[in-house]
Write a protein that holds these residues in place. Sequence first.
Motif, PDB file in Angstrom:
ATOM      1  N   LEU A   1     -46.392  64.941  21.455  1.00 46.85           N
ATOM      2  CA  LEU A   1     -45.505  65.990  21.070  1.00 46.85           C
ATOM      3  C   LEU A   1     -44.912  65.313  19.731  1.00 46.85           C
ATOM      4  O   LEU A   1     -44.171  64.501  19.834  1.00 46.85           O
ATOM      5  CB  LEU A   1     -44.248  66.252  22.074  1.00 46.85           C
ATOM      6  CG  LEU A   1     -43.254  67.515  21.865  1.00 46.85           C
ATOM      7  CD1 LEU A   1     -44.157  68.771  21.621  1.00 46.85           C
ATOM      8  CD2 LEU A   1     -42.612  67.621  22.886  1.00 46.85           C
TER       9      LEU A   1
ATOM     10  N   PHE B   1     -39.679  64.247  28.795  1.00 46.84           N
ATOM     11  CA  PHE B   1     -40.690  64.544  28.054  1.00 46.84           C
ATOM     12  C   PHE B   1     -41.472  65.917  28.387  1.00 46.84           C
ATOM     13  O   PHE B   1     -41.862  66.674  27.679  1.00 46.84           O
ATOM     14  CB  PHE B   1     -41.894  63.512  27.853  1.00 46.84           C
ATOM     15  CG  PHE B   1     -43.066  63.665  27.389  1.00 46.84           C
ATOM     16  CD1 PHE B   1     -43.484  63.443  26.160  1.00 46.84           C
ATOM     17  CD2 PHE B   1     -44.117  64.608  28.226  1.00 46.84           C
ATOM     18  CE1 PHE B   1     -44.394  63.692  25.505  1.00 46.84           C
ATOM     19  CE2 PHE B   1     -45.492  64.723  27.455  1.00 46.84           C
ATOM     20  CZ  PHE B   1     -45.194  64.436  26.118  1.00 46.84           C
TER      21      PHE B   1
ATOM     22  N   GLN C   1     -43.877  61.158  22.056  1.00 42.09           N
ATOM     23  CA  GLN C   1     -43.125  62.343  21.537  1.00 42.09           C
ATOM     24  C   GLN C   1     -42.042  61.326  20.638  1.00 42.09           C
ATOM     25  O   GLN C   1     -41.483  60.600  20.737  1.00 42.09           O
ATOM     26  CB  GLN C   1     -41.980  62.578  22.849  1.00 42.09           C
ATOM     27  CG  GLN C   1     -40.885  63.699  22.216  1.00 42.09           C
ATOM     28  CD  GLN C   1     -39.984  64.106  23.345  1.00 42.09           C
ATOM     29  OE1 GLN C   1     -39.943  63.295  24.610  1.00 42.09           O
ATOM     30  NE2 GLN C   1     -39.029  64.959  22.954  1.00 42.09           N
TER      31      GLN C   1
ATOM     32  N   TRP D   1     -42.248  69.084  26.594  1.00 40.24           N
ATOM     33  CA  TRP D   1     -43.651  69.680  26.268  1.00 40.24           C
ATOM     34  C   TRP D   1     -44.043  71.029  27.003  1.00 40.24           C
ATOM     35  O   TRP D   1     -44.657  71.889  26.483  1.00 40.24           O
ATOM     36  CB  TRP D   1     -44.570  68.543  27.326  1.00 40.24           C
ATOM     37  CG  TRP D   1     -46.235  68.907  27.116  1.00 40.24           C
ATOM     38  CD1 TRP D   1     -46.790  69.480  28.028  1.00 40.24           C
ATOM     39  CD2 TRP D   1     -46.992  68.520  26.229  1.00 40.24           C
ATOM     40  NE1 TRP D   1     -48.123  69.426  27.871  1.00 40.24           N
ATOM     41  CE2 TRP D   1     -48.175  69.104  26.520  1.00 40.24           C
ATOM     42  CE3 TRP D   1     -46.830  67.931  25.039  1.00 40.24           C
ATOM     43  CZ2 TRP D   1     -49.408  68.779  25.685  1.00 40.24           C
ATOM     44  CZ3 TRP D   1     -47.984  67.768  24.162  1.00 40.24           C
ATOM     45  CH2 TRP D   1     -49.263  68.155  24.645  1.00 40.24           C
TER      46      TRP D   1
END
Length: 581
Positions: A122, A228, A92, A232
């Motif tokens: 991401l 996360f 991320q 997501w």
Amino acid sequence: MSSFYALFGRSVALLAIVLQGACAQLPEHVDRPVSAALPAPNGTALEALVQQRRKADSARFDSGFVLLGGPPAAYGSRLALIEGAQKTLDLQYYAIHADASTGRLLRGVRAAAGRGVRVRILIDDLHSTGRDALVLGLAFVPNIEMRLFNPLAGARGSSLARMFNSIGDASRIQQRMHNKLFLADNVLGVTGGRNLGDAYFGNALKGNFIDVDILAAGPIVQDLSRSFDSYWNNERAYPVQSLVKREELKAIRERAEEADRELADESARALNAQPEGQTAPPESEPRPGAPPTPAQRARAWDEKPLDLRTAAFVWAPAVMLADEPGKIPADKGANQTKEPGLVVSQPRDGASPSRRAASLQTASDLAAGSDTVVEGLLQLIGQARSDLLIISPYFVPGADMKQAFASARGRGVRIRVLTNSLASNDAPVAHVGYSRHREDLLKMGVELYELRSEQAGVGNAFGSSGNGSAGASRSMLHSKVLVMDGRLLVVGSMNLDLRSQLQNTEIALLVRSAELSRSASEQIERGMREGSWRVELNDGSLVWRAPEGSGLKDTSTEPDASLTLRLMLKLFGPLAPDQLL
């Protein structure tokens, strides 16, 4: 955040043109299959390694940490996670650049996917244009999923065109996902200030960032993974395939290859024009979007994975602070509202409670009453008793930050802040917001240090910014660190500015460790002494005291900055409100 300020400033000049054009729209009814981190890392080689290290160290706590300063450790830790992952890799980032350093990392990610590792990437959408859009090609590789957070509508040929297209929705441009995570098998992970790119690993030609990450091992990583997952699976995250087609990426690649050929031709002509006996053209600043040089590629490939078997883990209780993705409004029309919220994990302190863990629980409870990561840190600052040591590259204190500092000073707390000088700041306009508060901070007793930009290999906080590349002499501060009372260390993605507080999403780790705090403090203090200007008030005027041993003279003007830059900021600076800096 560096490039954001330049892009935003340049876009304002063409505002009138933008308002006359039609706007593209984001897709509706997007399919976002829900997925989650590995439920338990049991049975993986990395999990076994962590348990072996913990047992060998006779650790009292379940989670371990390694402070990552210089580029070799920062880069090597990520290589080690890529090579060691057996089941999952979750990345991320605010920005992933298509350059030499990231090229090697992503080749490793592709290889991991090829051996069966599930990969999720991401990225905040702002920088996924031009050459950097080539990174999005990973979305079409088996076992790799990629999503873009808070995307801007429109083609990806240039960042400015997409920003112009979205100018009617200014909040979408300004509010960005600034989190940084690199997680392997839900048992080891890296977080901190670095994006992925040459400038963050000492491999850029023009200048490099001084940055700090922390490698975490054990149960605390499960907290990072939950953060996360929340991003997501959020409605603000769009699968790449819903926004970019293979044909568009192919066209971007063809344009990049054509630009590379043109640049190679220019270099050849410059070389042929050199006087007899001179074998290389004179150094020049790289063209924006230029491909990595052979030397940059060689440096990236020469880097070695960190040896996790011998890395010096410090086992300690820790807490994660993470903004909720709802801090950035969803795309729901004109009446959209923010959904602020701060996720504060429970202290990861092992099976046996201790005074240190109990103290961290108190810090956790204080932060939990806040809406954002930065506000949580301000609550912690309210508990400081003796010393605060802060690194914030973009330092724009709002009223509540200044009040927190004033209250701490009233309790006798020593406060030292290291930030960028005007010359070292890659976003000079951000310096305006800092400089307008500088005298007030000094009057209340806050000690201010500003990084010296031109440094040929001088030791800085957590090591030098470069590794021998042509541009390593220019350093730009990008670390985000706080050390409180010599016992609590905070490393994260946040700046102490209104942008991090009010608009961007951020993440941070709070580690209760006198050992890590002492190590961080020693390196920061050395950087302040040897690599920074100390700003003081002398008879009502600002004076910059030269770094120790530098041979430089004290000065009464912004050091190393051109007269043109100083005048431009003095003229236009008052027009920019703090919250936009």
